[in-house]
Design an enzyme around this catalytic site. Structure first.
Site, PDB file in Angstrom:
ATOM      1  N   GLU A  71       0.867  -1.190   0.000  1.00  5.87           N
ATOM      2  CA  GLU A  71       0.000   0.000   0.000  1.00  5.87           C
ATOM      3  C   GLU A  71       0.900   1.235   0.000  1.00  5.87           C
ATOM      4  O   GLU A  71       1.956   1.235   0.627  1.00  5.87           O
ATOM      5  CB  GLU A  71      -0.897  -0.042   1.255  1.00  5.87           C
ATOM      6  CG  GLU A  71      -1.740   1.188   1.537  1.00  5.87           C
ATOM      7  CD  GLU A  71      -2.692   1.576   0.403  1.00  5.87           C
ATOM      8  OE1 GLU A  71      -3.566   0.790   0.045  1.00  5.87           O
ATOM      9  OE2 GLU A  71      -2.527   2.697  -0.134  1.00  5.87           O
TER      10      GLU A  71
ATOM     11  N   ASP B 242      -8.840   1.649  -6.960  1.00  7.23           N
ATOM     12  CA  ASP B 242      -9.381   2.965  -7.332  1.00  7.23           C
ATOM     13  C   ASP B 242      -9.958   2.872  -8.740  1.00  7.23           C
ATOM     14  O   ASP B 242      -9.250   2.479  -9.671  1.00  7.23           O
ATOM     15  CB  ASP B 242      -8.272   4.019  -7.282  1.00  7.23           C
ATOM     16  CG  ASP B 242      -7.756   4.209  -5.869  1.00  7.23           C
ATOM     17  OD1 ASP B 242      -8.571   4.515  -4.980  1.00  7.23           O
ATOM     18  OD2 ASP B 242      -6.539   4.037  -5.649  1.00  7.23           O
TER      19      ASP B 242
ATOM     20  N   PHE C  55     -14.985   0.216   1.473  1.00  2.67           N
ATOM     21  CA  PHE C  55     -15.233   0.565   0.075  1.00  2.67           C
ATOM     22  C   PHE C  55     -16.390  -0.249  -0.500  1.00  2.67           C
ATOM     23  O   PHE C  55     -17.151   0.232  -1.323  1.00  2.67           O
ATOM     24  CB  PHE C  55     -13.961   0.402  -0.761  1.00  2.67           C
ATOM     25  CG  PHE C  55     -12.989   1.507  -0.495  1.00  2.67           C
ATOM     26  CD1 PHE C  55     -13.135   2.731  -1.154  1.00  2.67           C
ATOM     27  CD2 PHE C  55     -11.980   1.364   0.427  1.00  2.67           C
ATOM     28  CE1 PHE C  55     -12.271   3.771  -0.892  1.00  2.67           C
ATOM     29  CE2 PHE C  55     -11.105   2.404   0.689  1.00  2.67           C
ATOM     30  CZ  PHE C  55     -11.248   3.605   0.036  1.00  2.67           C
TER      31      PHE C  55
HETATM   32  C1  LIG Z   1     -10.268   2.301  -3.177  1.00  2.00           C
HETATM   33  S1  LIG Z   1      -8.990   1.855  -2.069  1.00  2.00           S
HETATM   34  C2  LIG Z   1      -9.453   0.211  -1.587  1.00  2.00           C
HETATM   35  C3  LIG Z   1      -8.770  -0.277  -0.343  1.00  2.00           C
HETATM   36  C4  LIG Z   1      -9.019  -1.718   0.074  1.00  2.00           C
HETATM   37  N1  LIG Z   1      -8.594  -2.672  -0.949  1.00  2.00           N
HETATM   38  C5  LIG Z   1     -10.452  -1.968   0.462  1.00  2.00           C
HETATM   39  O1  LIG Z   1     -11.148  -2.720  -0.228  1.00  2.00           O
HETATM   40  O2  LIG Z   1     -10.864  -1.414   1.485  1.00  2.00           O
HETATM   41  C6  LIG Z   1      -7.605   1.563  -3.166  1.00  2.00           C
HETATM   42  C7  LIG Z   1      -6.275   1.568  -2.462  1.00  2.00           C
HETATM   43  O3  LIG Z   1      -5.251   1.204  -3.374  1.00  2.00           O
HETATM   44  C8  LIG Z   1      -4.088   1.958  -3.078  1.00  2.00           C
HETATM   45  N2  LIG Z   1      -3.247   1.963  -4.284  1.00  2.00           N
HETATM   46  C9  LIG Z   1      -3.559   2.495  -5.491  1.00  2.00           C
HETATM   47  N3  LIG Z   1      -2.576   2.279  -6.373  1.00  2.00           N
HETATM   48  C10 LIG Z   1      -1.592   1.603  -5.704  1.00  2.00           C
HETATM   49  C11 LIG Z   1      -0.328   1.100  -6.086  1.00  2.00           C
HETATM   50  N4  LIG Z   1       0.136   1.256  -7.327  1.00  2.00           N
HETATM   51  N5  LIG Z   1       0.415   0.471  -5.158  1.00  2.00           N
HETATM   52  C12 LIG Z   1      -0.056   0.300  -3.897  1.00  2.00           C
HETATM   53  N6  LIG Z   1      -1.262   0.747  -3.471  1.00  2.00           N
HETATM   54  C13 LIG Z   1      -2.022   1.393  -4.370  1.00  2.00           C
HETATM   55  C14 LIG Z   1      -4.616   3.310  -2.667  1.00  2.00           C
HETATM   56  O4  LIG Z   1      -3.686   4.037  -1.880  1.00  2.00           O
HETATM   57  C15 LIG Z   1      -5.874   2.925  -1.892  1.00  2.00           C
HETATM   58  O5  LIG Z   1      -5.617   2.782  -0.522  1.00  2.00           O
END
Ligand SMILES: C[S@@+](CC[C@H](N)C(=O)[O-])C[C@H]1O[C@@H](n2cnc3c(N)ncnc32)[C@H](O)[C@@H]1O
Length: 227
Positions: free
Chosen positions: A80, A130, A205
């Protein structure tokens, strides 16, 4: 994959609370994994041999923590970029006394590309990435043909890649990209979704998606058998 010009799937955001910052300072030596030149030896990272699960973009760690508690015989490596989420997860791992969790604070694309050994992971999880819903932001979505090849690289031949999303358009995009990805096969058949895995906890989410009336879609891919 070329790093300097690559469009990233995240923007740096948010402030850490004091407790999250303290967790990062005090608990990083226990749970944090620092990246170096050499690819990680996961047996060394976890201090044992066990099935290995990598969760990409674990947010606050709701899923990572729940699965680590449910399956003490498996090791969970969370990746993350968001500092406050990492701090929260470290705190909770400590409070819950979990020993089978480690965390990398870095772009997952680079982790898959450079820091994990080939065929070293049993499961890759990508839940509620995302969605980047605006047309001009689509290239920021994590699921892209190049990303699929990075997942193929790290998965063991018996491995599995699980995804979930509440964005219909992203679900369709995932099917289009991953069904066409060399080295992966859709476990539900062409353009199919799987049943929600019984052990996947409902995260913030997902609840948000449900409130918005979105249907939740689960996908599962397996490496194709090598001759
Ligand atoms: C919409 S949130 C979902 C979080 C979690 N998976 C959930 O279901 O509660 C997406 C997460 O992906 C992380 N993220 C996005 N691109 C990333 C990357 N390239 N490497 C690591 N984390 C990433 C963001 O910081 C964010 O916390």
């Amino acid at each position: 994959m070329e790093n300097s010009t690559r469009t990233r799937s995240f923007v740096t955001r948010g402030r850490k609370t004091e407790a999250q910052q303290r967790a990062l300072d005090e608990l990083w030596p226990t749970y944090g994994v620092d990246l170096g030149e050499a690819a990680l030896d996961l047996d060394e990272v976890f201090g044992r041999k066990a099935p290995r699960v990598v969760e990409i973009g674990f947010g606050n760690g709701e899923n990572l923590l729940a699965l680590a508690a449910l399956y003490p015989e498996r090791d969970f490596l969370g990746v993350e970029v968001h500092g406050s989420g990492v701090g929260h997860a470290l705190n909770e791992a400590h409070v819950r006394g979990l020993t089978n969790i480690r965390v990398i604070r870095h772009d997952a694309v680079e982790v898959l590309d450079e820091h994990l050994q080939a065929a070293s992971v049993d499961e890759v999880l990508l839940f509620f990435p995302d969605p980047w819903p605006k047309n001009r932001h689509r290239s920021r979505r994590l699921v892209q043909p190049e990303f699929a090849q990075l997942v193929v690289r790290v998965l063991k031949p018996s491995g599995v890649f699980r995804l979930a999303t509440d964005w219909e358009d992203y679900a369709e995009h995932m099917l289009t990209v991953l069904d066409a990805a060399p080295g992966l096969v859709n476990a539900a058949g062409e353009r199919g979704f799987v049943e929600r895995p019984a052990d996947r906890p409902v995260t913030r989410f997902e609840r948000r998606g449900e409130r918005l009336g979105h249907a939740i879609k689960d996908l599962e891919y397996r490496p194709t058998a090598h001759p």
